[in-house]
Design a protein around this motif. Structure first.
Motif, PDB file in Angstrom:
ATOM      1  N   VAL A 160     -12.560  17.621   5.082  1.00  0.00           N
ATOM      2  CA  VAL A 160     -13.967  17.604   4.670  1.00  0.00           C
ATOM      3  C   VAL A 160     -14.110  16.691   3.464  1.00  0.00           C
ATOM      4  CG1 VAL A 160     -15.924  18.936   3.819  1.00  0.00           C
ATOM      5  CG2 VAL A 160     -14.352  19.971   5.463  1.00  0.00           C
ATOM      6  N   ASN A 161     -15.008  15.728   3.567  1.00  0.00           N
ATOM      7  CA  ASN A 161     -15.379  14.880   2.444  1.00  0.00           C
ATOM      8  C   ASN A 161     -16.737  15.333   1.931  1.00  0.00           C
ATOM      9  OD1 ASN A 161     -13.133  13.158   2.294  1.00  0.00           O
ATOM     10  ND2 ASN A 161     -13.888  11.936   4.016  1.00  0.00           N
ATOM     11  N   MET A 162     -16.805  15.703   0.644  1.00  0.00           N
ATOM     12  CA  MET A 162     -18.026  16.272   0.074  1.00  0.00           C
ATOM     13  C   MET A 162     -18.349  15.618  -1.268  1.00  0.00           C
ATOM     14  SD  MET A 162     -19.009  20.278  -0.667  1.00  0.00           S
ATOM     15  CE  MET A 162     -17.901  20.586  -2.060  1.00  0.00           C
ATOM     16  N   TYR A 163     -19.596  15.227  -1.421  1.00  0.00           N
ATOM     17  CA  TYR A 163     -20.084  14.610  -2.658  1.00  0.00           C
ATOM     18  C   TYR A 163     -21.221  15.449  -3.202  1.00  0.00           C
ATOM     19  CZ  TYR A 163     -21.879  10.962  -5.837  1.00  0.00           C
ATOM     20  OH  TYR A 163     -22.292  10.255  -6.937  1.00  0.00           O
ATOM     21  N   VAL A 164     -21.194  15.715  -4.496  1.00  0.00           N
ATOM     22  CA  VAL A 164     -22.263  16.490  -5.150  1.00  0.00           C
ATOM     23  C   VAL A 164     -22.731  15.715  -6.376  1.00  0.00           C
ATOM     24  CG1 VAL A 164     -22.807  18.626  -6.380  1.00  0.00           C
ATOM     25  CG2 VAL A 164     -21.399  18.702  -4.318  1.00  0.00           C
ATOM     26  N   CYS A 165     -24.039  15.615  -6.545  1.00  0.00           N
ATOM     27  CA  CYS A 165     -24.593  14.938  -7.716  1.00  0.00           C
ATOM     28  C   CYS A 165     -24.340  15.776  -8.961  1.00  0.00           C
ATOM     29  CB  CYS A 165     -26.092  14.714  -7.540  1.00  0.00           C
ATOM     30  SG  CYS A 165     -26.479  13.430  -6.338  1.00  0.00           S
ATOM     31  N   GLY A 166     -23.723  15.155  -9.952  1.00  0.00           N
ATOM     32  CA  GLY A 166     -23.355  15.851 -11.168  1.00  0.00           C
ATOM     33  C   GLY A 166     -24.365  15.679 -12.278  1.00  0.00           C
ATOM     34  N   MET A 167     -23.874  15.682 -13.522  1.00  0.00           N
ATOM     35  CA  MET A 167     -24.738  15.764 -14.691  1.00  0.00           C
ATOM     36  C   MET A 167     -24.992  14.393 -15.322  1.00  0.00           C
ATOM     37  SD  MET A 167     -24.772  18.908 -14.270  1.00  0.00           S
ATOM     38  CE  MET A 167     -23.696  19.768 -13.137  1.00  0.00           C
ATOM     39  N   THR A 168     -26.167  14.277 -15.943  1.00  0.00           N
ATOM     40  CA  THR A 168     -26.474  13.166 -16.830  1.00  0.00           C
ATOM     41  C   THR A 168     -26.144  13.642 -18.232  1.00  0.00           C
ATOM     42  OG1 THR A 168     -28.243  12.399 -15.367  1.00  0.00           O
ATOM     43  CG2 THR A 168     -28.268  11.587 -17.633  1.00  0.00           C
ATOM     44  N   VAL A 169     -25.146  13.033 -18.868  1.00  0.00           N
ATOM     45  CA  VAL A 169     -24.516  13.630 -20.043  1.00  0.00           C
ATOM     46  C   VAL A 169     -25.119  13.107 -21.350  1.00  0.00           C
ATOM     47  CG1 VAL A 169     -22.349  14.354 -18.993  1.00  0.00           C
ATOM     48  CG2 VAL A 169     -22.622  11.974 -19.654  1.00  0.00           C
ATOM     49  N   TYR A 170     -26.258  13.703 -21.725  1.00  0.00           N
ATOM     50  CA  TYR A 170     -26.865  13.383 -23.011  1.00  0.00           C
ATOM     51  C   TYR A 170     -27.189  14.649 -23.800  1.00  0.00           C
ATOM     52  CZ  TYR A 170     -31.413  14.685 -21.063  1.00  0.00           C
ATOM     53  OH  TYR A 170     -32.466  15.368 -20.501  1.00  0.00           O
ATOM     54  N   ASP A 171     -26.891  15.830 -23.216  1.00  0.00           N
ATOM     55  CA  ASP A 171     -27.189  17.108 -23.867  1.00  0.00           C
ATOM     56  C   ASP A 171     -26.303  18.171 -23.230  1.00  0.00           C
ATOM     57  OD1 ASP A 171     -28.361  18.990 -25.496  1.00  0.00           O
ATOM     58  OD2 ASP A 171     -30.425  18.514 -24.915  1.00  0.00           O
ATOM     59  N   TYR A 172     -26.364  19.385 -23.773  1.00  0.00           N
ATOM     60  CA  TYR A 172     -25.595  20.483 -23.199  1.00  0.00           C
ATOM     61  C   TYR A 172     -26.179  20.894 -21.850  1.00  0.00           C
ATOM     62  CZ  TYR A 172     -23.411  20.943 -27.772  1.00  0.00           C
ATOM     63  OH  TYR A 172     -22.707  20.705 -28.928  1.00  0.00           O
ATOM     64  N   CYS A 173     -25.321  21.337 -20.956  1.00  0.00           N
ATOM     65  CA  CYS A 173     -25.761  21.781 -19.628  1.00  0.00           C
ATOM     66  C   CYS A 173     -26.535  23.084 -19.738  1.00  0.00           C
ATOM     67  CB  CYS A 173     -24.550  22.003 -18.713  1.00  0.00           C
ATOM     68  SG  CYS A 173     -23.635  20.512 -18.334  1.00  0.00           S
ATOM     69  N   HIS A 174     -27.579  23.220 -18.913  1.00  0.00           N
ATOM     70  CA  HIS A 174     -28.333  24.467 -18.891  1.00  0.00           C
ATOM     71  C   HIS A 174     -27.958  25.287 -17.656  1.00  0.00           C
ATOM     72  CE1 HIS A 174     -31.065  22.841 -15.872  1.00  0.00           C
ATOM     73  NE2 HIS A 174     -31.479  21.887 -16.672  1.00  0.00           N
ATOM     74  N   CYS A 214     -19.672   6.148  -1.587  1.00  0.00           N
ATOM     75  CA  CYS A 214     -19.078   5.278  -0.570  1.00  0.00           C
ATOM     76  C   CYS A 214     -17.683   4.811  -0.989  1.00  0.00           C
ATOM     77  CB  CYS A 214     -19.983   4.084  -0.298  1.00  0.00           C
ATOM     78  SG  CYS A 214     -21.528   4.519   0.549  1.00  0.00           S
ATOM     79  N   HIS A 215     -17.480   4.599  -2.269  1.00  0.00           N
ATOM     80  CA  HIS A 215     -16.153   4.178  -2.742  1.00  0.00           C
ATOM     81  C   HIS A 215     -15.115   5.258  -2.471  1.00  0.00           C
ATOM     82  CE1 HIS A 215     -13.058   2.440  -5.374  1.00  0.00           C
ATOM     83  NE2 HIS A 215     -12.854   3.693  -5.786  1.00  0.00           N
ATOM     84  N   HIS A 216     -15.441   6.505  -2.788  1.00  0.00           N
ATOM     85  CA  HIS A 216     -14.458   7.589  -2.687  1.00  0.00           C
ATOM     86  C   HIS A 216     -14.364   8.205  -1.298  1.00  0.00           C
ATOM     87  CE1 HIS A 216     -12.999   8.009  -6.788  1.00  0.00           C
ATOM     88  NE2 HIS A 216     -14.225   7.800  -7.226  1.00  0.00           N
ATOM     89  N   LEU A 217     -15.471   8.203  -0.549  1.00  0.00           N
ATOM     90  CA  LEU A 217     -15.503   8.950   0.713  1.00  0.00           C
ATOM     91  C   LEU A 217     -15.785   8.078   1.929  1.00  0.00           C
ATOM     92  CD1 LEU A 217     -17.536  12.058  -0.541  1.00  0.00           C
ATOM     93  CD2 LEU A 217     -15.047  11.785  -0.424  1.00  0.00           C
TER      94      LEU A 217
END
Length: 459
Positions: free
Chosen positions: A23-37, A217-220
């Motif tokens: 299984v190849n799975m991609y999930v959109c992660g965080m934009t890192v400018y503040d603490y995660c909520h 596309c690069h990774h999966l």
């Protein structure tokens, strides 16, 4: 046989990976400018659960979750703070990982950063221009020509006519069509040098949407199994990803799209833009991290999840019942036997679109039976099944006394009070013994007298 709800088809489908057993799975992660909520916590925990279950089901999972480390918000915050962009992003990447670790979220197999893939984005943008789906504008930006891509709106269910009806009056004059979106942003004179890259279209930086197309596309590969993220990303982000990726490759991008539901506060989506968010760190000041994970997982991933102290208190009490069962009956060290009745029901629930609500209900039935029968085997099965969800892996007493050392009533003070109560009982000073017990109870500490002495746990 796993079935999952595919946002693209708006139906549950039998999961069939492109490559059997993988299984190849991609999930959109965080934009890192503040603490995660807490909304970010739900994304991390939900897709950690999905990856864990796929692996428990025998699949080799290649899980990619990206990091957006260049963005308008990042540049703005760095300028406000008077610090370099990379110092800001490194600080919040470290904070994100600390939060994820606390919540029991396993690290993805790959965690690409947008700034490392600018060259790949250039190639994809160039391909889109060659395919007649993108164009450089007079201001140095490059735009995607939405109307030239057949099927735009198929993920979100939005038609071009509906989108056109919702246009703002102040349309960007550099666009050929108001619906077009940016692939490459020309650099502005006042932006720091570290926010600019050379490109065939002039100095600038990538648009938000193109980065996920390039990194996935690069990774999966250009065609993979599962793409996930929060429901708020369905449009325009994921819709635009499809247009970019399929426009560049000429074939299908993703087979199954998964979106977790919002966390709500007073019936509004929790978000930084609305100002009604709670950072993970804020919540962990009041609640054990496993309680927060349990709070997220006992709801179905697609359902809205209402945040309040009352709901987290209820989750803490429920998780306490499970740990109390493991304290009462020492669990046998055993692997899951999927043929057993409880394990079979747990598996059926998880195979049905990752129905953790029903799976958690099985855990409570197991806890009841383990207690009723005083069965180490059933307690072992409870712990093993919960472990598939990343739960109940601590020593019961460690959880039941969680929070020791914080505030006025830390472990040392509690133990001293227990010793004083014991001395009062030896002296037959029952009034003092009761006073100490009541004082502890008033501060959330429950005493448990037994043959081996007096133990304690927090309410």
């Amino acid at each position: 046989m796993i079935t999952l709800y595919n946002t693209l088809t708006r139906d549950k489908e039998v999961f069939k990976p492109i490559h059997p057993g993988k299984v190849n799975m991609y999930v959109c992660g965080m934009t890192v400018y503040d603490y995660c909520h807490l909304g970010h916590a739900r994304v991390m925990v939900v897709f950690d659960m999905v990856a864990r279950w796929l692996r428990a089901s025998g699949y080799a999972v290649n899980y990619v979750r990206n990091i957006t480390d260049i963005d308008d918000k990042i540049i703005k915050r760095a300028l406000e703070n008077g610090e370099p962009i990379d110092a800001l992003t490194e600080r919040f990447i470290a904070a994100m990982n600390e939060d994820a670790d606390a919540l029991g979220v396993l690290r993805p197999d790959h965690e690409p950063r947008a700034t490392a893939f600018v060259g790949a984005m250039h190639q994809m943008i160039g391909q889109l221009i060659d395919n007649g789906l993108a164009y450089p504008a007079p201001n140095g930006d490059v735009y995607y020509a939405v109307r030239k891509f057949d099927g735009y709106g198929k993920l979100s269910g939005k038609s071009l006519d509906d989108l056109r009806a919702g246009e703002r009056v102040d349309v960007d004059p550099n666009k050929e069509d108001p619906l077009d979106f940016v692939l490459w942003k020309a650099a502005k004179p006042d932006e720091p040098a570290e926010a600019k890259w050379a490109s065939p279209w002039g100095a600038g930086r990538p648009g938000w949407h193109i980065e996920c197309s390039a990194m996935s596309c690069h990774h999966l590969g250009a065609h993979f199994d599962i793409h996930g993220g929060g429901a708020d990303l369905q449009f325009p982000h994921h819709e635009n990803e499809i247009a970019q990726s399929e426009g560049a490759s000429g074939h299908r991008y993703v087979n199954y799209w998964m979106h977790n539901g919002f966390i709500r506060v007073d019936n509004e989506k929790m978000s930084k833009s609305l100002g009604n968010f709670f950072t993970i760190r804020d919540v962990l000041q009041k609640y054990d991290a496993e309680v927060v994970r349990f709070f997220i997982l006992r709801a179905h991933y697609r359902s809205p999840l209402n945040y309040s102290d009352a709901h987290l208190d209820d989750a803490k009490n429920a998780l306490t019942r499970l740990y109390t069962a493991l304290k009462s009956v020492s669990p046998a060290d055993t692997a899951v036997d999927w043929a057993s009745p409880h394990a079979a029901r747990f598996k059926a629930a998880m195979d049905d679109d990752f129905n953790t609500t029903e799976a958690v209900a099985v855990l409570f039935e197991l806890a009841h039976e383990a207690n009723r029968q005083q069965s180490a085997a059933l307690a072992g099965e409870l712990r093993a099944l919960a472990g598939v969800l990343g739960l109940l892996q601590r020593e019961p007493q460690a959880f039941l006394q969680a929070g020791a050392g914080e505030g006025e009533w830390g472990a040392a003070r509690i133990e001293a009070a227990i010793a004083a109560r014991k001395a009062a009982r030896v002296a037959k000073d029952w009034a003092e013994s009761d006073r100490i017990r009541d004082e502890l109870l008033a501060n959330g500490i429950v005493l448990e007298d037994g043959a081996g002495g007096t133990g304690w746990r927090r309410l």
